[in-house]
Each structure stands twice: as structure tokens, then as C-alpha cells.
Design an enzyme around this catalytic site. Structure first.
Site, PDB file in Angstrom:
ATOM      1  CB  CYS A  97       4.363  15.876 -20.050  1.00 29.86           C
ATOM      2  SG  CYS A  97       5.605  15.722 -18.741  1.00 29.86           S
ATOM      3  CB  CYS A 120       4.374  15.434 -15.098  1.00 28.14           C
ATOM      4  SG  CYS A 120       3.512  16.846 -15.811  1.00 28.14           S
ATOM      5  CB  CYS A 130       5.607  20.118 -19.346  1.00 32.34           C
ATOM      6  SG  CYS A 130       4.390  19.326 -18.252  1.00 32.34           S
ATOM      7  CB  SER A 140      -2.958  -7.701   3.348  1.00 32.80           C
ATOM      8  OG  SER A 140      -4.054  -6.930   2.904  1.00 32.80           O
ATOM      9  CB  CYS A 190       6.459  18.616 -14.746  1.00 32.51           C
ATOM     10  SG  CYS A 190       7.250  17.847 -16.144  1.00 32.51           S
ATOM     11  CG  PHE A 233      -2.635   3.138   5.270  1.00 30.19           C
ATOM     12  CD1 PHE A 233      -1.592   4.029   5.408  1.00 30.19           C
ATOM     13  CD2 PHE A 233      -3.169   2.940   3.996  1.00 30.19           C
ATOM     14  CE1 PHE A 233      -1.066   4.706   4.317  1.00 30.19           C
ATOM     15  CE2 PHE A 233      -2.661   3.609   2.897  1.00 30.19           C
ATOM     16  CZ  PHE A 233      -1.604   4.487   3.048  1.00 30.19           C
ATOM     17  CG  ASN A 249      -2.802  -9.871   8.815  1.00 24.47           C
ATOM     18  OD1 ASN A 249      -1.898  -9.215   8.304  1.00 24.47           O
ATOM     19  ND2 ASN A 249      -3.843  -9.306   9.384  1.00 24.47           N
ATOM     20  CG  HIS A 304      -2.413   0.137  -3.951  1.00 23.17           C
ATOM     21  ND1 HIS A 304      -2.747  -0.197  -2.664  1.00 23.17           N
ATOM     22  CD2 HIS A 304      -3.443  -0.294  -4.719  1.00 23.17           C
ATOM     23  CE1 HIS A 304      -3.922  -0.812  -2.661  1.00 23.17           C
ATOM     24  NE2 HIS A 304      -4.352  -0.884  -3.893  1.00 23.17           N
TER      25      HIS A 304
END
Ligand code: NAD
Length: 264
Positions: free
Chosen positions: A145, A142, A169, A207, A167, A34, A232, A134
Site C-alpha cells: 500500500c 509497505c 494491509c 564519499s 503492514c 560501508f 575525503n 538513497h
């Protein structure tokens, strides 16, 4: 004796050894991070990927998310030498849990755990527990549901113009990852904290340790008496609490560490 020798011998002697991984462990597999110079936030606006945007503008969110998903996970990618070294440490009995911030599923691939990850993000596999802090970008969920399904066909539908994809539903699908502004599942964070507290060795790998809970787990481990290592390329805010800091590529350090632990 080098610092890595000492860390390897700590792994050999530890009752509980934990690895925490971030986007840097998957960068050598071709998945961008990121942050940093090649990070996706240089090309995408981080503010468009929040839970608030998903709720208020699901169609716009899905249009942007599709582009981000294809950029990050569009190519072929597989575990690299660092994922394999962690899986081998676990097989050898020297690593008890992998806590990952990554959503790419590569630790599961390296450990041959399969892709049907459980809803709470916790897999107690034979060799080691894998915690996906994460979530997992290979699935969508969904929002009505709760049904989880494979992400790629749903991203294909979004690419064909169904935005947001829904979905059977009628509920809107959401990538099965924790978005900015969204709470982490309580069970996964509690387990991560108790593993950090229990650990004798805690190694943070690839990280920036800038985002919670990753930012506080090494401190929690250190304050509970663990030997803390950090691998790192850049400095991190937790370097001060670490006993060993390796500013080297993960694919160089991890295989060496595994070999040393195996021969020690
Ligand atoms: P980050 O992008 O903040 O930091 C990555 C760190 O890895 C950087 O400090 C960088 O110096 C280091 N790094 C890069 N390549 C390296 C290498 N070859 N060897 C050693 N270090 C290397 O990522 P983060 O700390 O994981 O946190 C941000 C968020 O990014 C997490 O929430 C995670 O979900 C998400 N993310 C995940 C993926 C993925 O699933 N692969 C990819 C990008 C971002």
C-alpha cells in the site's frame, strides 16, 4: 591564499553551491562507513542486502538487515561539526543544496528540518534543498500500500520474531532505503543531476565516489564549469577532475571553510 581560502571565496561568490555527502561525513558521529578498514562490509556480507534477496527471502533479509541496522544505527548519534558547518553555510546563504547518499537523517537534524521526509526524498527547506538520494533508514515502507512509518518499532517487531514484519494491509515492510539492485527514484536523480549541472561550486564530502550517482555527479559539475572540491581521507576516482582536494577529516575542514566563507 590557501586552496581552502580560494574555495571559501568561490562559495561566497557562487550563484549555486552544492554539497554532496557520503558515509564519511557521519563517521565522526559514530556511524560506520560501508567500505574501508572499519567499514561494515568487513563484518557483513554485502550480497545479503540486495533487492533480489528481499524479494526472494524476505524473512532472511529482515533477520540480516536487523543486525546491520543495529550495528550502524543502534547507538545514540547526532550531527557533528561537519553537518553543523554545512547547515551554517546554508543559513548564511552560501549553500543551496545538500545531496546526500546517507540514510541516517543527520543533515535534516542539523538543519532542524524534522523527520517527516517526503516520499520522493526531496525537501525544499528554507535554507537549502536536502536530497536524500538513497532514502531514509528512519522509516520503513509497505511494499503493497506504500504506507510509510517510523522504522524503530518495526525493527523491534522483527527482533521479537515477526520476520518479515507486515503492514495492517498485509503487505511486507521494506526499509525505506534504496537497496543494491534497486532503482533510485527518478525525481531525485533528475534533480541531483540538474543541480550538479547548474552549480558554480560543487563540493563532495566523505564519499568514496565509487557508487552511482555520486560517482558521476562531480564530473557532471566539472564539465558544466563548476569549481569542484573533494574532502575525503582517501583518494577517489574523481580527484582528477577536482580543482581542490583536501585529504583531511571532515570535522576539521568544514568548520574552517564555513568560517572563511562567513568572514570573506
Ligand atoms: P563509503 O563507505 O564508500 O566511503 C566513505 C568515505 O569516507 C571513504 O572514502 C573514507 O575514506 C571517507 N571518510 C571516512 N571518515 C572520514 C572523515 N572523518 N573525514 C573525511 N573522510 C572520511 O561511503 P559512500 O561513498 O557514502 O557510499 C556508499 C553507500 O554507503 C551509500 O550508498 C550510503 O547510502 C551508504 N552508507 C550510508 C551511511 C549513513 O547513512 N551514515 C553509512 C554507511 C553507508
Amino acid at each position: 591564499m590557501t586552496e581552502l581560502d580560494r574555495l571559501a571565496s568561490d562559495f561566497g561568490n557562487a550563484e549555486t553551491a552544492i554539497a554532496l555527502t557520503g558515509a564519511g561525513i557521519s563517521a565522526p558521529s559514530g556511524i560506520p562507513t560501508f567500505r574501508g578498514d572499519d567499514g561494515v562490509w568487513k563484518r557483513f556480507d554485502e550480497g545479503q542486502f540486495t533487492y533480489g534477496r528481499f524479494r526472494s527471502d524476505p524473512a532472511g533479509f529482515w533477520a540480516d538487515r536487523l543486525e546491520l541496522h543495529r550495528e550502524m544505527f543502534g547507538g545514540e548519534f547526532e550531527p557533528n561539526a561537519a553537518h553543523d558547518a554545512l547547515a551554517a553555510l546554508a543559513r548564511d546563504g552560501h549553500l543551496d543544496a545538500i545531496l546526500t547518499q546517507n540514510t541516517d537523517g543527520l543533515h535534516r537534524d542539523a538543519a532542524f528540518v524534522g523527520d517527516d521526509s517526503p516520499a520522493d526524498g526531496i525537501t525544499d527547506a528554507a535554507d537549502a534543498t536536502i536530497l536524500e538520494l538513497h532514502g531514509n533508514a528512519r522509516r520503513v515502507r509497505c511494499t503493497d500500500c506504500g504506507n510509510r512509518t517510523e522504522a524503530e518499532p518495526i525493527f523491534d517487531r522483527a527482533a521479537d520474531g515477526e520476520r518479515p514484519p507486515t503492514c495492517d494491509c498485509g503487505g511486507v515492510y521494506k526499509p525505506d532505503v534504496v537497496l543494491f539492485g534497486e532503482q533510485l527514484p527518478g525525481a531525485v536523480i533528475q534533480r541531483a543531476r540538474s543541480l550538479a549541472r547548474e552549480s558554480d561550486v560543487f563540493l563532495a564530502i566523505g564519499s568514496s565516489l565509487a557508487v552511482e550517482p555520486a560517482a558521476s555527479l562531480p564530473r557532471l559539475a566539472a564539465s558544466s564549469g563548476a569549481t569542484v572540491g573533494i574532502v575525503n581521507l582517501e583518494s577517489t576516482p574523481c580527484d582528477g577532475v577536482a580543482d581542490v582536494v583536501c585529504r583531511e577529516d571532515v570535522t576539521e575542514v568544514l568548520p574552517r571553510l564555513r568560517d572563511l566563507a562567513a568572514s570573506g
